[in-house]
Design an enzyme around this catalytic site. Structure first.
Site, PDB file in Angstrom:
ATOM      1  N   SER A 257       0.820  -1.214   0.000  1.00  0.00           N
ATOM      2  CA  SER A 257       0.000   0.000   0.000  1.00  0.00           C
ATOM      3  C   SER A 257       0.848   1.256   0.000  1.00  0.00           C
ATOM      4  O   SER A 257       0.320   2.359  -0.019  1.00  0.00           O
ATOM      5  CB  SER A 257      -0.895  -0.002   1.237  1.00  0.00           C
ATOM      6  OG  SER A 257      -0.078  -0.025   2.400  1.00  0.00           O
ATOM      7  N   GLY A 258       2.178   1.104   0.077  1.00  0.00           N
ATOM      8  CA  GLY A 258       3.043   2.283   0.153  1.00  0.00           C
ATOM      9  C   GLY A 258       3.220   2.765   1.580  1.00  0.00           C
ATOM     10  O   GLY A 258       3.835   3.803   1.826  1.00  0.00           O
TER      11      GLY A 258
ATOM     12  N   GLY B 146       4.688   0.964   3.977  1.00  0.00           N
ATOM     13  CA  GLY B 146       5.870   0.370   4.614  1.00  0.00           C
ATOM     14  C   GLY B 146       5.650  -0.982   5.254  1.00  0.00           C
ATOM     15  O   GLY B 146       6.406  -1.362   6.152  1.00  0.00           O
TER      16      GLY B 146
ATOM     17  N   SER C  12       6.197  -3.975   4.055  1.00  0.00           N
ATOM     18  CA  SER C  12       7.336  -4.891   3.828  1.00  0.00           C
ATOM     19  C   SER C  12       8.523  -4.503   4.699  1.00  0.00           C
ATOM     20  O   SER C  12       9.196  -5.356   5.268  1.00  0.00           O
ATOM     21  CB  SER C  12       7.813  -4.859   2.381  1.00  0.00           C
ATOM     22  OG  SER C  12       6.769  -4.790   1.505  1.00  0.00           O
TER      23      SER C  12
ATOM     24  N   ALA D  89       8.345  -2.855   7.526  1.00  0.00           N
ATOM     25  CA  ALA D  89       8.012  -3.090   8.937  1.00  0.00           C
ATOM     26  C   ALA D  89       8.167  -4.569   9.285  1.00  0.00           C
ATOM     27  O   ALA D  89       8.702  -4.910  10.351  1.00  0.00           O
ATOM     28  CB  ALA D  89       6.597  -2.601   9.234  1.00  0.00           C
TER      29      ALA D  89
ATOM     30  N   ASP E 104      12.852   3.175   3.663  1.00  0.00           N
ATOM     31  CA  ASP E 104      11.759   2.504   4.383  1.00  0.00           C
ATOM     32  C   ASP E 104      12.270   1.795   5.630  1.00  0.00           C
ATOM     33  O   ASP E 104      11.719   1.939   6.723  1.00  0.00           O
ATOM     34  CB  ASP E 104      11.089   1.465   3.467  1.00  0.00           C
ATOM     35  CG  ASP E 104      10.278   2.104   2.361  1.00  0.00           C
ATOM     36  OD1 ASP E 104      10.376   3.320   2.182  1.00  0.00           O
ATOM     37  OD2 ASP E 104       9.551   1.368   1.669  1.00  0.00           O
TER      38      ASP E 104
HETATM   39  O1  PMV Z   1       7.981   0.349  -1.332  1.00  0.00           O
HETATM   40  P1  PMV Z   1       7.385   1.693  -1.074  1.00  0.00           P
HETATM   41  O2  PMV Z   1       6.064   1.863  -1.725  1.00  0.00           O
HETATM   42  O3  PMV Z   1       7.380   2.035   0.359  1.00  0.00           O
HETATM   43  O4  PMV Z   1       8.328   2.783  -1.835  1.00  0.00           O
HETATM   44  C1  PMV Z   1       9.662   2.934  -1.509  1.00  0.00           C
HETATM   45  C2  PMV Z   1      10.208   4.228  -1.978  1.00  0.00           C
HETATM   46  C3  PMV Z   1      10.993   4.217  -3.274  1.00  0.00           C
HETATM   47  O5  PMV Z   1      11.764   5.416  -3.274  1.00  0.00           O
HETATM   48  C4  PMV Z   1      10.053   4.219  -4.487  1.00  0.00           C
HETATM   49  C5  PMV Z   1      11.919   3.007  -3.401  1.00  0.00           C
HETATM   50  C6  PMV Z   1      13.056   2.995  -2.408  1.00  0.00           C
HETATM   51  O6  PMV Z   1      13.574   1.895  -2.134  1.00  0.00           O
HETATM   52  O7  PMV Z   1      13.471   4.068  -1.938  1.00  0.00           O
END
Ligand code: PMV
Length: 309
Positions: free
Chosen positions: A83-84, A86, A88, A90, A130
């Site tokens: 979902s963006g 975090g 994965s 977490a 992340d």
């Molecule tokens: O995986 P997300 O949706 O949390 O996106 C990570 C952020 C990016 O900059 C797109 C990828 C990264 O590893 O920094």
């Protein structure tokens, strides 16, 4: 038994550009993922056998820091996956934290650095944003050079990221979850393809970096109006990179009349958008009406925790 918990995260500014070494700002949020690990007769996750296919992050984390003694891992998450927000990162951080505590080797720095290795292995090209945010909590600012509040440094090939603590105040934000699953790896690869083939693509990435530095200044001054405006500008650049989506665009459009600013958060292509607002109710309603799932979160949450029972 060891129990750990890690927060989800929001990228306030700088996603995608951070993969190229540009600055970025992220904050931990009030949604958390909880993990419990105990000795067992076989490796399992929530009662099913641990597998690379279904649990790529957990498998990689176990391989990285754990031996062959079988363990049962139980996970409960308040974040939807992909979902963006975090989820994965977490799960990676919570599992690494619990395992390193069991081995008597827990430190935030170790967890963040192993977390980045795990994400890179599973996702391909990545930045440490992340995993460092889910580890440290509160807020982080990533830059190309070290400064006073530096927490740790992370390196990969020729890239170096200096992770700093950043005071992110407790603010309410509305997340608009599209329900569209978009995997980070292919989106990161798409941006790299664009940047590798056109000077314009690289200029957009550099411009995101400059906006992020301005955003940091506004965040420190508590200037929500200016910060919101910069977030909206950041969104326009992300759309040029091709990582927005029709749902994100729609939710942003209906949120902006009640918000200081709005943008996608994380990899995009679906996933979630965020709105900085004092009118969480109106924004949530507007997103819901267009078919999204609004989630009101608070920024600045604490980082990973570990408890031994
Ligand atoms: O995986 P997300 O949706 O949390 O996106 C990570 C952020 C990016 O900059 C797109 C990828 C990264 O590893 O920094």
């Amino acid at each position: 038994m060891v129990a750990s918990s890690a927060p989800g995260k929001l990228i306030l500014m700088g996603e995608h550009a951070v993969v190229f070494g540009q600055p970025a700002i992220a904050t931990a949020i009030s949604l958390r993922l909880k993990c419990k690990i105990s000795p067992s007769s076989g490796f399992s996750v929530n009662g099913v056998p641990l597998s690379d296919r279904y649990h790529p992050y957990i498998s990689s984390a176990v391989r990285k820091v754990w031996g062959s003694e079988p363990i049962a891992i139980d996970i409960v998450s308040e974040m939807p996956s992909s979902s963006g927000l975090g989820s994965s990162a977490a799960v990676t951080v919570a599992v690494l934290a619990a395992l390193s505590q069991m081995k008597g080797q827990f430190s935030e720095k170790n967890v963040a650095s192993n977390g980045f290795e795990v994400e890179s292995e599973v996702q391909g090209r990545a930045s440490p944003i992340d995993t460092s945010t889910c580890t440290h909590g509160r807020g982080i600012f990533i830059d190309r050079t070290p400064a006073a509040d530096m927490l740790w440094e992370i390196k990969r090939d020729t890239r170096r990221w200096f992770i700093h603590h950043c005071d992110v105040p407790e603010m309410e934000m509305v997340v608009g979850y599209t329900g569209v699953v978009a995997h980070t790896g292919p989106l990161v690869a798409k941006v790299k393809h664009f940047a590798d083939r056109s000077r314009f693509g690289m200029e957009i990435i550099e411009e995101i970096g400059s906006l992020t530095l301005e955003g940091l200044d506004k965040l420190k001054k508590g200037d929500r109006v200016a910060l919101g405006g910069l977030m909206t500008k950041n969104q326009k650049l992300l759309a040029i990179l091709g990582v927005s989506s029709p749902e994100i665009d729609k939710f942003i459009k209906v949120s902006l009349p009640y918000s200081y600013g709005a943008k996608l958060t994380g990899a995009g292509g679906g996933g979630s958008m965020i709105a900085l607002t004092d009118h969480a109710k109106e924004v949530s309603e507007a997103i819901r009406k267009r078919g999204g799932t609004p989630i009101v979160v608070r920024t600045g949450a604490k980082g990973v925790t570990v408890d031994t029972a």
